[in-house]
Scaffold this active site. Structure first.
Site, PDB file in Angstrom:
ATOM      1  N   ARG A 268       0.844  -1.192   0.000  1.00 18.65           N
ATOM      2  CA  ARG A 268       0.000   0.000   0.000  1.00 18.65           C
ATOM      3  C   ARG A 268       0.876   1.238   0.000  1.00 18.65           C
ATOM      4  NH1 ARG A 268      -4.672  -1.746   4.399  1.00 18.65           N
ATOM      5  NH2 ARG A 268      -5.566  -3.422   3.150  1.00 18.65           N
ATOM      6  N   ARG A 283       2.549   0.978  10.421  1.00 19.81           N
ATOM      7  CA  ARG A 283       1.986   1.338   9.107  1.00 19.81           C
ATOM      8  C   ARG A 283       3.115   1.311   8.085  1.00 19.81           C
ATOM      9  NH1 ARG A 283      -2.806   3.959   7.755  1.00 19.81           N
ATOM     10  NH2 ARG A 283      -3.180   4.427   9.941  1.00 19.81           N
ATOM     11  N   GLU A 355      -6.437  -1.130  15.606  1.00 17.14           N
ATOM     12  CA  GLU A 355      -7.041  -2.080  14.670  1.00 17.14           C
ATOM     13  C   GLU A 355      -6.039  -3.145  14.228  1.00 17.14           C
ATOM     14  OE1 GLU A 355      -7.865  -2.611  10.063  1.00 17.14           O
ATOM     15  OE2 GLU A 355      -7.790  -0.537  10.755  1.00 17.14           O
ATOM     16  N   SER A 358     -10.230  -5.967  10.088  1.00 12.30           N
ATOM     17  CA  SER A 358     -11.537  -5.458   9.676  1.00 12.30           C
ATOM     18  C   SER A 358     -12.250  -6.580   8.943  1.00 12.30           C
ATOM     19  CB  SER A 358     -11.402  -4.241   8.754  1.00 12.30           C
ATOM     20  OG  SER A 358     -11.001  -3.099   9.465  1.00 12.30           O
ATOM     21  N   ARG A 397       1.097  -6.452  12.697  1.00 19.10           N
ATOM     22  CA  ARG A 397       0.437  -5.858  13.863  1.00 19.10           C
ATOM     23  C   ARG A 397       0.274  -6.875  14.985  1.00 19.10           C
ATOM     24  NH1 ARG A 397      -3.603  -0.881  12.423  1.00 19.10           N
ATOM     25  NH2 ARG A 397      -2.126   0.213  11.066  1.00 19.10           N
TER      26      ARG A 397
END
Length: 436
Positions: A268, A283, A355, A358, A397
């Site tokens: 990403r 991130r 988070e 999801s 994560r």
């Protein structure tokens, strides 16, 4: 993509659902104007074509009523001239209809999915609603630090060398930390395949435009992904590849649900996130995920959403990592989702939940984009499948959570008991960065 028939039948309901998403204005009038213009062109072309057919083959009674061959010749000549003119008009109308159809499709591709009625209305993450909390955050007899500050982690988490190789937001893992990262991915895959009924899948990480359109990364989010010079896209998650296995297919209802999992590299660009979560490996531009995807019938998709949420939660529970589950509000929900559960793991170094997964139900939104359908068992016309996706989990994560929750005052890290078999019996990362 949205069903144009549903918008025609109830534009007010479409607009009401759309405006629940923060910042999205009503769009039915613009959509229906294009649709009505397109349909009018198609009708005019069909009417002209019917006239062409009629002129090209006059009724027998008309021909028999003519008294001479000369009159018949004049009739066919006149008809031929009219046909030529009408054919030109049909071609123009057809081209205009195609242009309006393209404009309509391009517009529909940019409109987010509609939230389910029970999704809370809100503007941002502050309006999300907690529905579950598991585990109690550990009481430390020292001040816990973030993952990259733990003494035993520093030898195995190298941001400087990664920056030399690739720039910011990359990391190079070594030794015990690298082994722990690999063990977490293997643990997740084994849990999902042996206990949760998912089929392990190895997919490409390079895909064509069509795949990115199918799972709504394109056209709206092109800047968030990386594209190669020859047109391939690096996947942001294996949701893209797993979901698109059904593209263009008509599946038998008896074969549903299809439940898949894949461990892949993900990429990403993080466009628009400058200055956000730049410390550590929270991130990154390149990271790994164990993804879950389900393809179901419309009647079972909401039940499947709950099941997938429990699959993701189970990973954290086995590892003993405290978490909470929230329902995302309309303003925080992803573009393609109708409802999303975010699972947030406790990170003591940040003293907050972050988070880690999801899990979203998309309804037939993606299926319409990729023309993925199923054949009902009782017969009848094929219908669009429903698609769901969720992280099971984000490996990096999860690594952060294990390190921060297991950190000790001396700089070592205790491993979750459930993970020990995947670490060859090792139970701790020493302050020197060695698994022992």
């Amino acid at each position: 993509m949205h069903d144009i028939r549903a918008i025609r039948e109830n534009p007010a309901a479409f607009d009401a659902a759309l405006t629940r998403r923060s910042g999205v204005a009503p769009m039915s009038a613009e959509i229906l104007a294009l649709d009505e213009g397109r349909r009018a062109k198609i009708l005019a072309a069909e009417t002209a074509q019917a006239e062409i057919n009629k002129l090209s083959k006059p009724e027998r009674s008309i021909i028999e009523a003519l008294k001479s061959d000369e009159e018949k010749k004049e009739l066919f000549k006149a008809n031929s001239e009219k046909v030529r003119s009408l054919k030109t008009g049909v071609q123009i109308l057809t081209n205009e209809a195609k242009e309006l159809d393209k404009r309509l499709r391009d517009l529909l591709l940019t409109i987010p999915n509609l939230p389910l009625d029970d999704v809370p209305t809100g503007a941002d993450e502050n309006d999300n609603v907690e529905i579950r909390r598991w585990g109690t955050p550990r009481d430390f007899d020292f001040t816990p630090v973030e993952h990259f500050e733990i003494a035993g982690v520093k030898p195995g988490m190298d941001f400087e060398t990664a920056a030399k190789l690739s720039g910011s937001r990359f990391v190079l893992l070594r030794g015990g930390v690298a082994r722990l990262h690999r063990a977490l991915a293997q643990f997740m895959l084994d849990l999902h395949t042996t206990e949760h009924g998912l089929t392990e899948t190895i997919t490409p990480v390079l895909v064509k435009d069509e795949a990115m359109y199918g799972t709504n990364q394109l056209p709206k989010f092109a800047e968030d992904s990386y594209q190669t010079t020859n047109g391939w896209w690096l996947i942001p998650t294996s949701e893209v590849t797993l979901t698109n296995t059904a593209a263009g297919e008509i599946l038998d209802e008896a074969a549903l649900p299809v439940r898949m999992t894949a461990h892949t590299q993900c990429f990403r660009s993080e466009a628009g996130s400058a200055g956000k979560d730049t410390s550590g490996m929270l991130r990154q531009h390149q990271f790994e995920k164990v993804e879950m995807v389900s393809i179901t019938t419309p009647e079972t998709s909401l039940e499947e959403h709950e099941r997938m949420t429990h699959c993701a939660q189970a990973v954290l529970e086995r590892l003993g990592l405290p978490y909470r589950t929230v329902v995302l509000c309309t303003g925080d929900m992803g573009f393609g989702a109708r409802k999303t559960h975010d699972i947030e793991v406790w990170l003591p170094g940040q003293n907050t939940y972050r988070e880690i997964s999801s899990v979203s139900v998309c309804g037939d939104f993606q299926a319409r984009r990729m023309n993925a359908r199923y054949r009902p068992a009782g017969g009848g016309k094929p219908d669009f499948v429903h698609t769901l996706n969720g992280s099971g989990l984000a490996v990096g994560r999860c690594l952060i959570a294990v390190l921060e929750n297991g950190q000790q005052a001396d700089g070592s890290v205790l491993m979750p008991e459930a993970l020990v078999p995947w670490l060859g019996g090792k139970t701790r990362l020493t302050a020197e960065g060695v698994l022992a």
